[in-house]
Write an enzyme that holds these catalytic residues in place. Structure first.
Site, PDB file in Angstrom:
ATOM      1  N   HIS A  20      39.515  43.729  52.252  1.00 59.27           N
ATOM      2  CA  HIS A  20      39.354  42.416  52.863  1.00 59.27           C
ATOM      3  C   HIS A  20      37.960  41.854  52.582  1.00 59.27           C
ATOM      4  O   HIS A  20      37.819  40.711  52.108  1.00 59.27           O
ATOM      5  CB  HIS A  20      39.582  42.528  54.368  1.00 59.27           C
ATOM      6  N   GLU A  21      36.952  42.648  52.873  1.00 60.08           N
ATOM      7  CA  GLU A  21      35.582  42.166  52.665  1.00 60.08           C
ATOM      8  C   GLU A  21      35.251  42.036  51.190  1.00 60.08           C
ATOM      9  O   GLU A  21      34.452  41.173  50.809  1.00 60.08           O
ATOM     10  CB  GLU A  21      34.593  43.114  53.356  1.00 60.08           C
ATOM     11  N   HIS A  24      36.100  38.498  50.076  1.00 53.95           N
ATOM     12  CA  HIS A  24      35.027  37.541  50.388  1.00 53.95           C
ATOM     13  C   HIS A  24      33.852  37.708  49.422  1.00 53.95           C
ATOM     14  O   HIS A  24      33.312  36.726  48.903  1.00 53.95           O
ATOM     15  CB  HIS A  24      34.516  37.764  51.820  1.00 53.95           C
TER      16      HIS A  24
END
Length: 343
Positions: A20-21, A24
């Site tokens: 997920h990170e 980003h």
């Protein structure tokens, strides 16, 4: 709590947060935004490595993570810079988040949930690897045990995620009269079907014909379809709960740990399937319009596009505090339901 269950939880949840990170991080860097910190966890820093202007850290509470971007206000969960010595960029510097075009900012925020959906598709594709039963001979040990055409053999004896060749080898190695435990996946569920080998037939006879794993493109397509179907089903369940047509059933960290431990005890196939579903859940949760989540930031950016100017910082801060309170209340409710189920 077992060591293997705890390890499985750390690996599954850590992988979900990492991807997920990473979404980003990669899109921010590709958009020219300076990344101040890439963190797994919240709270006080446990370990920290500085590479250029970016710090890579592990924090005390392993229930999430964040990417801190230059010029983007931190969430109350993240905290600021402990060192307090970061060089500040000029207000007009293009490396600041809010100086990038709106579409790049929205892409950076949306990349986190997108990576979870992508990872879910890949994990679902892995579930197409086990061999599939094409035919079952009438009256055979497999037929008597309840094995059906279309079943996927996900474990046989002590061998998890077997290939068709290794299934045949396990059957041939079985002794006459021995009971061979066969786990099959059917309609999204894993079933244990004990197969009793024929006592008067040496060499092992199961009575099935199988084909091997799907080609990679077909497996990836199947994984994508499974991810979309799973996403739709979760949305429908949530809609039924909000409409009062179904009892409230949410899981917090305690419940997720229990599910991971149970899946790990059933083998790698079940654990991969659960990890895929958890990725879909996390992707959807992060798209909720709560200011401390990705959906909240997307809402801010959407309002900026509509108003032709950013939302005032004091309104953003107030919304973040409110969003944090709602999120903590949801976590407390989920934990209460977890403990009640376990009790």
């Amino acid at each position: 709590m077992t060591l293997s269950g705890l390890l499985a939880f750390v690996v599954v949840f850590g992988t979900i947060v990492l991807f997920h990170e990473l979404g980003h991080f990669l899109v921010a860097r590709a958009s020219g935004v300076m990344v101040r910190e890439f963190a797994i966890g919240f709270g006080p820093v446990v370990a920290r490595i500085q590479r250029g202007l970016t710090a890579y850290s592990v924090r005390l509470l392993p229930l999430g993570g964040f990417v801190r971007l230059e010029g983007m206000e931190s969430s109350p969960l993240e905290g600021g810079d402990e060192a307090g010595e970061e060089p500040r960029l000029a207000p007009g510097d293009p490396r600041r988040f809010h100086n990038r075009p709106l579409w790049q900012r929205m892409a950076t925020i949306a990349a986190g949930p997108f990576m979870n959906f992508a990872l879910a598709g890949i994990l679902f594709a892995m579930l197409f690897v086990p061999p599939v039963v094409e035919r079952v001979d009438p009256g055979s040990p497999a037929a008597l045990a309840g094995i059906r055409p279309g079943d996927r053999v996900v474990r046989i004896g002590e061998l998890s995620t077997p290939t068709a060749t290794r299934v045949v080898r396990s059957v041939l190695d079985a002794r006459p009269g021995q009971t061979l435990d066969v786990w099959v996946q059917r309609d999204g569920q894993v079933h244990l079907l004990p197969v009793r080998m024929e006592a008067d037939r040496p060499g092992g006879y199961l009575g099935v014909r199988m084909h091997g794993p799907r080609p990679l493109p077909a497996a990836l397509y199947g994984g994508f379809v499974e991810m979309v179907d799973s996403t739709g089903e979760i949305i429908r369940v949530v809609a039924r709960m909000l409409g009062g047509r179904e009892a409230l059933n949410v899981a917090g960290p305690v419940g997720i740990y229990s599910m991971v431990q149970e899946a790990a005890s059933r083998g790698a196939y079940s654990l991969v399937g659960l990890a895929a579903v958890l990725n879909v859940n996390l992707g959807l949760i992060n798209l909720l319009p709560l200011p401390v989540l990705d959906g909240g930031w997307l809402l801010f950016l959407l309002l900026e596009w509509i108003r032709r100017r950013p939302l005032e910082p004091r309104l953003q801060s107030a919304a973040q505090v409110l969003g944090l309170m709602l999120l903590l209340a949801l976590m407390l409710l989920a934990t209460y339901l977890d403990l009640r189920r376990l009790g």
